[in-house]
Design a protein around this motif. Sequence first.
Motif, PDB file in Angstrom:
ATOM      1  N   ILE A 256      -1.486  -5.207  -1.046  1.00  0.00           N
ATOM      2  CA  ILE A 256      -1.489  -3.811  -1.492  1.00  0.00           C
ATOM      3  C   ILE A 256      -1.506  -3.752  -3.018  1.00  0.00           C
ATOM      4  O   ILE A 256      -2.130  -2.874  -3.616  1.00  0.00           O
ATOM      5  CB  ILE A 256      -0.288  -3.030  -0.908  1.00  0.00           C
ATOM      6  N   GLY A 257      -0.865  -4.747  -3.662  1.00  0.00           N
ATOM      7  CA  GLY A 257      -0.910  -4.811  -5.121  1.00  0.00           C
ATOM      8  C   GLY A 257      -2.304  -5.108  -5.640  1.00  0.00           C
ATOM      9  O   GLY A 257      -2.741  -4.530  -6.641  1.00  0.00           O
ATOM     10  N   VAL A 258      -3.014  -6.018  -4.980  1.00  0.00           N
ATOM     11  CA  VAL A 258      -4.397  -6.317  -5.365  1.00  0.00           C
ATOM     12  C   VAL A 258      -5.261  -5.068  -5.252  1.00  0.00           C
ATOM     13  O   VAL A 258      -6.104  -4.793  -6.115  1.00  0.00           O
ATOM     14  CB  VAL A 258      -4.957  -7.463  -4.492  1.00  0.00           C
ATOM     15  N   LEU A 259      -5.053  -4.287  -4.198  1.00  0.00           N
ATOM     16  CA  LEU A 259      -5.813  -3.049  -4.025  1.00  0.00           C
ATOM     17  C   LEU A 259      -5.441  -2.019  -5.097  1.00  0.00           C
ATOM     18  O   LEU A 259      -6.310  -1.288  -5.586  1.00  0.00           O
ATOM     19  CB  LEU A 259      -5.575  -2.482  -2.619  1.00  0.00           C
TER      20      LEU A 259
ATOM     21  N   GLY B  49      -0.633  -4.784   4.465  1.00  0.00           N
ATOM     22  CA  GLY B  49      -0.784  -4.228   3.122  1.00  0.00           C
ATOM     23  C   GLY B  49      -2.035  -3.399   2.991  1.00  0.00           C
ATOM     24  O   GLY B  49      -2.025  -2.303   2.409  1.00  0.00           O
ATOM     25  N   ALA B  50      -3.143  -3.896   3.544  1.00  0.00           N
ATOM     26  CA  ALA B  50      -4.403  -3.158   3.492  1.00  0.00           C
ATOM     27  C   ALA B  50      -4.310  -1.861   4.296  1.00  0.00           C
ATOM     28  O   ALA B  50      -4.799  -0.810   3.859  1.00  0.00           O
ATOM     29  CB  ALA B  50      -5.531  -4.039   4.015  1.00  0.00           C
ATOM     30  N   ALA B  51      -3.672  -1.937   5.477  1.00  0.00           N
ATOM     31  CA  ALA B  51      -3.531  -0.742   6.311  1.00  0.00           C
ATOM     32  C   ALA B  51      -2.666   0.318   5.635  1.00  0.00           C
ATOM     33  O   ALA B  51      -2.995   1.518   5.652  1.00  0.00           O
ATOM     34  CB  ALA B  51      -2.928  -1.133   7.664  1.00  0.00           C
ATOM     35  N   LEU B  52      -1.557  -0.105   5.036  1.00  0.00           N
ATOM     36  CA  LEU B  52      -0.686   0.853   4.349  1.00  0.00           C
ATOM     37  C   LEU B  52      -1.410   1.507   3.170  1.00  0.00           C
ATOM     38  O   LEU B  52      -1.231   2.704   2.905  1.00  0.00           O
ATOM     39  CB  LEU B  52       0.583   0.158   3.857  1.00  0.00           C
ATOM     40  N   TYR B  53      -2.232   0.727   2.480  1.00  0.00           N
ATOM     41  CA  TYR B  53      -3.006   1.303   1.376  1.00  0.00           C
ATOM     42  C   TYR B  53      -3.933   2.399   1.887  1.00  0.00           C
ATOM     43  O   TYR B  53      -4.022   3.471   1.289  1.00  0.00           O
ATOM     44  CB  TYR B  53      -3.803   0.209   0.678  1.00  0.00           C
ATOM     45  N   ARG B  54      -4.617   2.119   2.985  1.00  0.00           N
ATOM     46  CA  ARG B  54      -5.523   3.120   3.554  1.00  0.00           C
ATOM     47  C   ARG B  54      -4.761   4.368   4.016  1.00  0.00           C
ATOM     48  O   ARG B  54      -5.198   5.499   3.792  1.00  0.00           O
ATOM     49  CB  ARG B  54      -6.281   2.521   4.730  1.00  0.00           C
ATOM     50  N   ILE B  55      -3.617   4.154   4.667  1.00  0.00           N
ATOM     51  CA  ILE B  55      -2.854   5.286   5.205  1.00  0.00           C
ATOM     52  C   ILE B  55      -2.250   6.133   4.086  1.00  0.00           C
ATOM     53  O   ILE B  55      -2.375   7.361   4.078  1.00  0.00           O
ATOM     54  CB  ILE B  55      -1.743   4.775   6.153  1.00  0.00           C
ATOM     55  N   LEU B  56      -1.603   5.485   3.129  1.00  0.00           N
ATOM     56  CA  LEU B  56      -0.829   6.208   2.119  1.00  0.00           C
ATOM     57  C   LEU B  56      -1.680   6.740   0.975  1.00  0.00           C
ATOM     58  O   LEU B  56      -1.403   7.820   0.452  1.00  0.00           O
ATOM     59  CB  LEU B  56       0.264   5.291   1.559  1.00  0.00           C
ATOM     60  N   PHE B  57      -2.712   6.011   0.576  1.00  0.00           N
ATOM     61  CA  PHE B  57      -3.447   6.384  -0.628  1.00  0.00           C
ATOM     62  C   PHE B  57      -4.847   6.924  -0.351  1.00  0.00           C
ATOM     63  O   PHE B  57      -5.398   7.648  -1.169  1.00  0.00           O
ATOM     64  CB  PHE B  57      -3.511   5.191  -1.587  1.00  0.00           C
TER      65      PHE B  57
END
Length: 269
Positions: free
Chosen positions: A146-149, A226-234
């Motif tokens: 998620i940090g990389v994203l 991490g990738a899924a949380l990025y998509r959901i939250l941001f």
Amino acid sequence: MSVYLGEFIGTMLLITLGGGVVAGVVLKGTISEGAGWLVIVVGWGLAVSFAIYAVGNISAAHINPAVTVGLAFIGEFPWNKVPGYVLSQILGAFVGGTIVWLHYLPHWGKTEDVGAKLGVFCTAPAIRSYAANFVSEMIATMVLVIGVLFVGANKLTEGLNPLVIGGLVMVIGLGLGGTTGFAINPARDFGPRLAHFLLPISGKGKSDWTYSWVPIIAPLLGGALGAALYRILFDQQMDLIYFAVVVLAVLSAVFAIVKDQQNKIKTQK
């Protein structure tokens, strides 16, 4: 240069420098012997930065199957390239581990601690508890991906992204690495562990294959999380498969808590 060769070279450089730092700290008779955890963490972070600078314009420098799978999971990377990337990363890590062995050749025989020798190549938990170790690796890798994203979406750091990601790895090591040694990368752990198993290292002991599944499976789940949380939250994308990964991660955490409580009860009896 092909993207697969780029991933091979990038991961090889990562392990050569990162594993080399560990070897310098833990093996007997080196000038840097006993330099400590901070030196190891900083060394790994800078190794990541250098590897990204080396091959970032060739293969995007995933140098980590958890990153590759995480990006593919959210559609940022084609699934048909995932096997080639992962294989290249593992082979690069194996060669990197071999280079570290060769570089420190006189020091293996002088080092009696088989755990220290193994630690040059792969990770091991401070307290062996597979469920808790799994969750630790999952959380640390979730933060990494998620940090990389975050970094990729933030134009403020453009041009400095490799250094920022190296700093991210350092702070993960300092904040979350004390439990398992923060593999956060299946290739980083499996490739050198395989090198440890195959190479004629003096007095090396066993390669601890019973633990090896943790730094493989947990980072892959953590990367997808991490990738899924990025998509959901941001990105406000509410795909069912993203929530399925979150639920799986939560269940893993609950299981770890239950196992920890059971162990406490056994200890008290």
